[in-house]
Design a protein around this motif. Structure first.
Motif, PDB file in Angstrom:
ATOM      1  N   VAL A 240       0.561  -1.046  -0.295  1.00  0.00           N
ATOM      2  CA  VAL A 240      -0.309   0.113  -0.558  1.00  0.00           C
ATOM      3  C   VAL A 240       0.894   1.124   0.085  1.00  0.00           C
ATOM      4  O   VAL A 240       0.737   2.667  -0.404  1.00  0.00           O
ATOM      5  N   VAL A 241       1.997   0.861   0.652  1.00  0.00           N
ATOM      6  CA  VAL A 241       2.653   2.736   0.835  1.00  0.00           C
ATOM      7  C   VAL A 241       3.789   2.866  -0.198  1.00  0.00           C
ATOM      8  O   VAL A 241       3.695   3.957  -0.847  1.00  0.00           O
ATOM      9  N   GLN A 242       4.399   1.673  -0.714  1.00  0.00           N
ATOM     10  CA  GLN A 242       4.839   1.832  -2.162  1.00  0.00           C
ATOM     11  C   GLN A 242       3.837   1.782  -3.073  1.00  0.00           C
ATOM     12  O   GLN A 242       4.404   2.468  -4.252  1.00  0.00           O
ATOM     13  N   HIS A 243       2.466   1.478  -3.345  1.00  0.00           N
ATOM     14  CA  HIS A 243       1.567   2.188  -4.306  1.00  0.00           C
ATOM     15  C   HIS A 243       0.842   2.947  -4.286  1.00  0.00           C
ATOM     16  O   HIS A 243       0.267   2.966  -5.538  1.00  0.00           O
ATOM     17  N   ARG A 244       0.877   3.915  -3.382  1.00  0.00           N
ATOM     18  CA  ARG A 244       0.748   5.503  -3.694  1.00  0.00           C
ATOM     19  C   ARG A 244       0.605   6.054  -4.612  1.00  0.00           C
ATOM     20  O   ARG A 244      -0.473   6.704  -4.897  1.00  0.00           O
ATOM     21  N   PRO A 245       1.974   6.237  -5.269  1.00  0.00           N
ATOM     22  CA  PRO A 245       1.885   7.330  -6.073  1.00  0.00           C
ATOM     23  C   PRO A 245       1.555   6.214  -7.285  1.00  0.00           C
ATOM     24  O   PRO A 245       1.364   7.778  -8.208  1.00  0.00           O
ATOM     25  N   ILE A 246       1.293   5.502  -7.682  1.00  0.00           N
ATOM     26  CA  ILE A 246       0.586   4.793  -9.205  1.00  0.00           C
ATOM     27  C   ILE A 246      -0.409   4.350  -9.371  1.00  0.00           C
ATOM     28  O   ILE A 246      -1.449   4.183  -7.906  1.00  0.00           O
ATOM     29  N   PRO A 247      -1.570   4.196 -10.371  1.00  0.00           N
ATOM     30  CA  PRO A 247      -2.955   4.339  -9.936  1.00  0.00           C
ATOM     31  C   PRO A 247      -2.847   3.043  -9.783  1.00  0.00           C
ATOM     32  O   PRO A 247      -2.720   1.625 -10.056  1.00  0.00           O
TER      33      PRO A 247
ATOM     34  N   GLU B 210       8.482   5.234  -8.911  1.00  0.00           N
ATOM     35  CA  GLU B 210       7.393   5.602  -8.375  1.00  0.00           C
ATOM     36  C   GLU B 210       7.926   4.992  -7.034  1.00  0.00           C
ATOM     37  O   GLU B 210       7.565   5.129  -6.071  1.00  0.00           O
ATOM     38  N   ILE B 211       7.606   3.174  -7.391  1.00  0.00           N
ATOM     39  CA  ILE B 211       7.491   2.532  -6.348  1.00  0.00           C
ATOM     40  C   ILE B 211       8.387   3.124  -5.249  1.00  0.00           C
ATOM     41  O   ILE B 211       8.791   2.344  -4.380  1.00  0.00           O
ATOM     42  N   VAL B 212      10.286   3.147  -6.411  1.00  0.00           N
ATOM     43  CA  VAL B 212      11.347   2.492  -4.935  1.00  0.00           C
ATOM     44  C   VAL B 212      11.457   4.022  -4.499  1.00  0.00           C
ATOM     45  O   VAL B 212      12.779   4.177  -3.659  1.00  0.00           O
ATOM     46  N   GLU B 213      10.828   5.097  -5.000  1.00  0.00           N
ATOM     47  CA  GLU B 213      10.914   6.094  -4.163  1.00  0.00           C
ATOM     48  C   GLU B 213      11.038   6.082  -2.621  1.00  0.00           C
ATOM     49  O   GLU B 213      10.710   6.349  -1.786  1.00  0.00           O
ATOM     50  N   ALA B 214       9.613   4.841  -2.264  1.00  0.00           N
ATOM     51  CA  ALA B 214       9.702   4.814  -0.421  1.00  0.00           C
ATOM     52  C   ALA B 214      10.660   3.524   0.200  1.00  0.00           C
ATOM     53  O   ALA B 214      11.163   3.032  -0.836  1.00  0.00           O
ATOM     54  N   PRO B 215      10.408   3.331   1.122  1.00  0.00           N
ATOM     55  CA  PRO B 215      12.053   2.870   2.064  1.00  0.00           C
ATOM     56  C   PRO B 215      12.003   1.943   1.845  1.00  0.00           C
ATOM     57  O   PRO B 215      10.594   0.903   1.580  1.00  0.00           O
TER      58      PRO B 215
END
Length: 435
Positions: A44-51, A105-110
């Motif tokens: 959920v955290v890593q997919h926030r920036p994507i559709p 987008e996903i890799v920006e999450a920790p």
């Protein structure tokens, strides 16, 4: 007496290799499902920036087959478990590819992205589904994907970093891959050794039974037959005493064919070994298939009964090879043995020339003496023959444990075990007999 084996013709005990596949399928499916649930917060955290739609597509593809794998492993056989495991492995590999369009987008999450953390689940599913070399290729591809992605998309990533990532992923996955492959190979070895042990036990039991029979027959020849012949040679005419002695000797000789005094009883594997040995003595190319029910371990068969059944099967096979020939094509022959606690059912089928029973001379004794006669004299035995010109022949041999029935009749449902057509003189499989 109805054979219990007929009621469960297609049941058979589970092989060790199949049990290994099902157990691993259950474990991999459950562990993968639990890991997916635990990963949901990170996803959920890593997919926030994507559709959202992309998440709803990627996550089910990655983990959707894992609970299915667990359920299938509980209720189905390995033939279904392996394809489902293969689908789970391919699904995880597809999810690794689907995250690439939104990789930045996903890799920006920790933390490491979720699709690169559970590679081991995909490798385990691949090891369960495919041959070791193909599972090894899958391991290399999935273990190399995280390092290659970082190297291609970020300039600061060096080759050594990519190699280090691959080594870490591959080292862990290789350990679990080896465990699954080794366990599956061990199951195959157990099945192979069990089959060899059964054949050896059958050979030992057969040898012991034949030795006992030879010793008993030798005593009978010495004490009864030779004595009768000696008295007959000394006597100028036939006295009542000599006639009575001859009658007793003939009764003793007849009893040798159906004697049930052997102390050793054969189990299912040994009895099947008798049949297989008799069949292969005639022709090793005839396929023998065994069907078992869940109680075949309770079968206890006298060696004399197994010998009579094996001899009848061998005679039927010889006659099929001799008389079922059809010019211009190959005749197919197969033997099916159904075994259970209540007895044995043996069926020899060929698609050869067939025959008409009414055309068989009455003085032919091959089937009446060697097949059906032998089965009638066997307690609990019965024999049947079905054939028609051009439609092949089916010979059915039955033996039921006399203590397992409730009506006292033979395995064939009658008291005397006559053949299917009510005739004693029809030829056996293939449209003829050896007279």
């Amino acid at each position: 007496m109805t054979l219990s084996v007929v009621r469960s013709r297609n049941a058979r005990p589970e092989l060790a290799a199949d049990r290994v596949v099902r157990r691993f399928g259950l474990v991999i499916g459950l562990v993968g499902t639990i890991a997916a649930v635990l990963e949901l917060p990170e996803i959920v955290v890593q997919h926030r920036p994507i559709p959202l739609i992309w998440t709803l597509i990627t996550v089910p593809i990655a983990f959707g087959m894992l609970p299915v794998l667990a359920v299938v492993s509980l209720v189905a056989g390995p033939r279904l478990v392996r394809p489902v495991a293969g689908a789970a492995a391919l699904g995880y590999l597809a999810a690794m590819a689907l995250v690439m369009p939104y990789y930045y987008e996903i890799v920006e999450a920790p933390g490491l992205i979720w699709a690169h953390r559970l590679v081991m689940i995909g490798v385990l599913a691949a090891a369960l589904a495919w041959r070791p070399w193909l599972a090894g290729v899958y391991l290399i591809v999935t273990a190399a994907t995280p390092g290659v992605a970082l190297y291609l998309m970020f300039d600061e990533t060096t080759v050594l970093s990519a190699i280090d990532s691959f080594a870490r992923q591959a080292g862990l996955c290789l350990l679990f891959l080896w465990c699954v492959v080794y366990a599956r190979a061990a199951g195959v070895r157990v099945d192979r050794e069990s089959a060899i042990a059964g054949e050896r036990a059958a050979a030992v039991a057969g040898t012991a039974a034949r030795e006992r029979e030879r010793a008993r027959f030798a005593v009978l020849i010495h004490d009864a037959v030779l004595s009768t012949l000696l008295d007959a040679s000394r006597s100028g005419n036939t006295s009542p005493v000599l006639r009575e002695q001859a009658r007793r000797t003939l009764d003793q000789l007849d009893a040798t064919r159906i004697s049930d005094t052997d102390l050793g009883l054969l189990d299912a594997n040994s009895a099947i070994g008798f049949l297989r040995a008799a069949l292969h003595e005639v022709n090793s190319g005839i396929e023998l298939t065994v069907h078992r029910d869940g109680n075949e371990s309770e079968l206890r068969m006298p060696p004399a009964a197994a010998g009579s059944l094996a001899a009848a099967l061998g005679e039927a096979a010889r006659n099929s090879l001799r008389h079922a020939v059809v010019p211009g094509r190959m005749v197919r022959r197969e033997v099916t043995v159904t075994v259970g606690a209540g007895g044995l059912l043996v069926v020899l089928r060929d698609d050869g020339a067939g025959f008409e029973r009414s055309s068989v001379p009455a003085d032919r004794l091959g089937i009446s003496a060697s097949i059906l006669g032998r089965m009638r004299q066997l307690p609990g035995g019965a024999g049947f023959v079905e054939s028609a010109p051009g439609q092949g022949t089916t010979v059915t041999l039955m033996w039921a444990d006399a203590g397992g029935g409730d009506d006292g009749t033979d395995a064939g449902g009658s008291e005397n075990g006559t053949d299917a057509g009510g005739s004693e003189n029809g030829p056996v499989a293939g449209g003829g007999e050896n007279g």
